[in-house]
Write an enzyme that holds these catalytic residues in place. Structure first.
Site, PDB file in Angstrom:
ATOM      1  N   HIS A  58       3.321 -47.501 -25.418  1.00 56.83           N
ATOM      2  CA  HIS A  58       3.141 -48.957 -25.454  1.00 56.83           C
ATOM      3  C   HIS A  58       3.928 -49.598 -26.597  1.00 56.83           C
ATOM      4  CE1 HIS A  58      -0.358 -48.103 -28.257  1.00 56.83           C
ATOM      5  NE2 HIS A  58       0.059 -49.230 -28.808  1.00 56.83           N
ATOM      6  N   ASP A 116       0.379 -41.433 -23.962  1.00 54.20           N
ATOM      7  CA  ASP A 116       0.913 -42.659 -24.555  1.00 54.20           C
ATOM      8  C   ASP A 116       1.944 -42.322 -25.632  1.00 54.20           C
ATOM      9  OD1 ASP A 116       1.375 -45.190 -25.468  1.00 54.20           O
ATOM     10  OD2 ASP A 116      -0.720 -45.727 -25.745  1.00 54.20           O
ATOM     11  N   SER A 175      -0.739 -47.848 -34.180  1.00 51.20           N
ATOM     12  CA  SER A 175      -0.214 -47.290 -32.930  1.00 51.20           C
ATOM     13  C   SER A 175       1.058 -46.510 -33.207  1.00 51.20           C
ATOM     14  CB  SER A 175       0.076 -48.401 -31.931  1.00 51.20           C
ATOM     15  OG  SER A 175      -1.107 -49.008 -31.497  1.00 51.20           O
TER      16      SER A 175
END
Length: 720
Positions: free
Chosen positions: A84, A226, A655
């Protein structure tokens, strides 16, 4: 101090997991955190984690783009981050003919690695405590409004003066960032190196990288791969530069060793990254304000926007690709706002905050310091006064600035002024500026048809959320010229404006005139939105300035209180490099429920739903699962791990962060938090908050066995 640490460890024990609240400054680790980290299981010298004078793990952790973290995993500049985080660049290279979002992308040679326009990767070279220097300058420099202590432009000037004094060289690739910490009670300077030639190396298909999508977002257990990979390129001398086809992969000074031995419940972990923002020093009144303004607007406005975007994206592949990144970005904090509000209520966080503030107020009375009580009362009064302005500002921001894309058409003020003055040189320059901004506005990811549909819904929603007498000025046009009909107004914008299309804009620029600009509905709308937004800021300027001063005193009090208790303290996150630590562990989200600390590929197969695009499983992944062809990446019992949960104190910006084991080896990549831990931006919940991480074994399995890109694995340093 020892008693406080022991109490903390005992009270945060749950199902094998131990957590230590805090997003710690690396410069404070040796003094504040090393002893506790060793007790929890750290098995390397703290100087190997961070050293101001020598190469350490810090030198392999990078700021990826503007809002994520990455880690260097090979000597040739290979960087691992989240899917992402790389999503916008995967989309940048995608088209209907080459749909990398759907199919994934893998560069099998260096020549196939794709340049990413606008992407940067930044290393932190040095972290300097410059508090004394800044405070000295604050005393000497003129400050008519009393705002220098927080002013980014002022602090930028101070950083330049410090660099000149210390002979620190800067240019477009070597930059400084001076930021306030602890409510501007301390200041740190970050000396950074920025690389601008970054190329996409690999990304799994969204059916792996985003498996579960919005349904699973912010949830545990998770089953997504991810991750994505990029490479840093430099000139022939290894120095940062802009893109050039002759550039070569950067020979880095530090890359991270990968450990394939797996994880166990109770294993010590630590994470380094760039957490964006949290607000741990809020009083209870501020928490209520956040719930009623920011979170409320994100929830209800994005509900409408996401539904409309989803409907349009489902119609054809081109629109799906165009709006994939915009949809994902909007959905992320839509669900965050919902979960945070639910958790703040369920976990009685307001009561927790009240207890915290009473401790500081009691400490102030005990020490004979009235400043903390005065700051507390000031913050409460300010929050009450500014509530309506904050609510209105968030409505404008969510519904009109973010929601209606045509609010960001090129600025025409300079062109209008030049036309009125009549100087050809100025007119030509202004035309070129509008043309350049217009090219950026009418990019490949913009659809006027989608914008028209969404804008009708969101302008009407804004009108319902805000009392009529407070509406921004464009509603005078909507009411007077369109009888209050928002749909008719929006249709007129897209049917008649000079910015209805790139061709219409260019036709106007061939022979521009003031009257057309003044009467243009899109120009009037964009001007009104920005003026309305600025007006809400101006309406509470006095309260904002007073709040900042009161908050500074309040946080200074918290620092003194913690110091008196012998307890370490950390500043709120502000997108600077931090370290957090805790143990891998399962948890109990509610009575009778237990969530294990890991997930496996079996869970993907159990969630599979061919009729739901969020839960489609690629055929090759199913084949590998059925054949149990997991290579060296399987668990000891033969299963294929995917994700694990650890009790580190993370937030947005973490992240892509590397998750290290006790020896400083890479075991995973952080990508999310759990739903029960969404209150963590305001109040940390040690028994519930977990960081969701992709197990490095799953990452390598996808690269090697699924994608057939084993050449990438070969350039990594791996312990099996």
């Amino acid at each position: 101090m020892k008693k406080a640490i022991l109490f903390s460890l005992l009270t945060t024990f749950t199902l094998g997991a131990q957590a230590d609240e805090g997003m710690w400054m690396l410069t404070d680790l040796k003094q504040q955190n090393a002893a506790v980290m060793y007790d929890l299981g750290l098995d390397l010298n703290i100087d190997q984690v961070y050293s101001p004078d020598n190469v350490s793990l810090k030198d392999a952790v990078v700021h990826f783009g503007r809002g994520c973290t990455g880690e260097v995993i090979s000597s040739e500049g290979l960087v691992l981050t989240n899917h992402h985080c790389g999503y916008g660049y995967i989309q940048q290279h995608s088209s209907v003919q080459h749909d990398y979002l759907t199919d994934g992308f893998w560069a099998m040679t260096r020549e196939q690695e794709l340049p990413c326009d606008g992407l940067t990767i930044t290393f932190i070279d040095r972290i300097l405590d410059v508090t004394d220097f800044v405070k000295d300058r604050l005393k000497k420099d003129k400050d008519p409004e009393g705002l220098n202590y927080l002013s980014p432009s002022y602090l930028e000037g101070v950083a330049k003066r410090f660099a000149k004094q210390e002979k620190i060289k800067t240019d477009e690739f070597h930059v400084l960032e001076l930021k306030p910490f602890y409510g501007a009670n301390k200041y740190y300077l970050f000396v950074k190196t920025v690389y601008k030639d970054i190329r996409m190396v690999g990304a799994p298909p969204s059916s792996i990288g985003k498996f579960g999508a919005d349904t699973d977002n912010w949830m545990w257990p998770r089953h997504c791969g991810d991750f994505s990979m990029f490479r840093i390129y430099a000139d022939k001398d290894g120095k940062p530069c802009n893109y050039d086809s002759q550039n070569t992969p950067l020979k880095v000074k530090k890359h991270i060793t990968i450990n394939l031995k797996g994880i166990q419940e109770g294993d010590f972990t630590f994470v380094m990254g760039f957490p964006g923002h949290n607000w741990r020093y809020m009083i209870s009144d501020e928490v209520e304000e956040r719930m009623q303004t920011t979170n409320y607007m994100r929830h209800h406005v994005r509900d409408v926007r996401l539904k409309a975007l989803g409907e349009e994206m489902a119609k054809d592949a081109k629109t799906r690709i165009q709006y994939a990144a915009k949809y994902a970005s909007s959905a992320n904090y839509w669900k965050n706002a919902i979960g945070m509000n639910e958790g703040l209520i369920r976990l009685n966080v307001l009561d927790t905050k009240k207890a915290q503030q009473e401790r500081l107020l009691a400490y102030g009375e005990k020490t004979g310091n009235p400043e903390y009580r005065e700051a507390f009362n000031a913050i409460r009064d300010i929050v009450a006064k500014r509530h309506d302005a904050v609510y209105h500002k968030e409505a404008i921001h969510e519904a009109l600035r973010l929601g209606t894309e045509f609010s960001k058409i090129p600025a025409t003020g300079a062109l209008k002024a030049a036309l009125q003055k009549g100087k050809k040189k100025d007119i030509d320059q202004a035309i070129e500026t509008v043309r350049k901004e217009g090219k950026e506005f009418f990019n490949k990811d913009y659809s006027p048809a989608v914008d028209r549909k969404v804008s009708k819904l969101l302008i009407a929603l804004y009108a319902k959320l805000i009392p009529a007498e407070q509406h921004i000025s464009i509603f005078q046009v909507i009411n007077n010229q369109f009888n209050g009909n928002v749909e008719a107004f929006v249709d007129a914008c897209f049917d008649t404006s000079i910015f209805r299309s790139a061709d219409a804009m260019e036709a106007f620029l061939q022979n521009p005139d003031v009257k057309t600009l003044e009467n243009d509905l899109m120009v009037q709308y964009a001007t009104s939105v920005e003026e309305g937004y600025q007006a809400t800021s101006e309406a509470m300027k006095a309260e904002t300035n007073a709040y900042n001063l009161a908050h500074k005193t309040w946080v200074a009090g918290m620092m003194e209180l913690k110091k008196s208790e012998g307890t370490p303290i950390y500043p709120d996150a502000n997108s600077t490099l931090r370290l957090t630590y805790g143990k891998i562990g399962s948890y109990e989200p509610a009575d009778g429920k237990e969530y294990l600390y890991y997930t496996t590929l079996q869970g993907v197969m159990e969630k599979e739903d061919p009729n739901n695009p969020e839960f489609v499983v690629p055929a090759k992944l199913k084949q590998l699962y059925e054949a149990k062809d997991f290579g060296p990446y399987a668990m000891a019992d033969g299963r294929m791990p995917i994700c694990f949960a650890t009790a580190t104190d993370n937030t947005g910006g973490n992240s892509g962060s590397p998750v290290f084991n006790s020896k400083g080896e890479l075991i995973g990549t952080g990508f999310d938090r759990n739903y029960e831990g969404l209150t963590g931006d305001i109040a940390y919940q040690p028994t519930l908050q977990r960081a969701a991480c992709v197990d490095i074994r799953y990452t390598l399995f996808i690269i090697d066995k699924y994608a057939g890109a084993g050449h990438l694995v070969k350039e990594m340093t791996i312990i099996k």
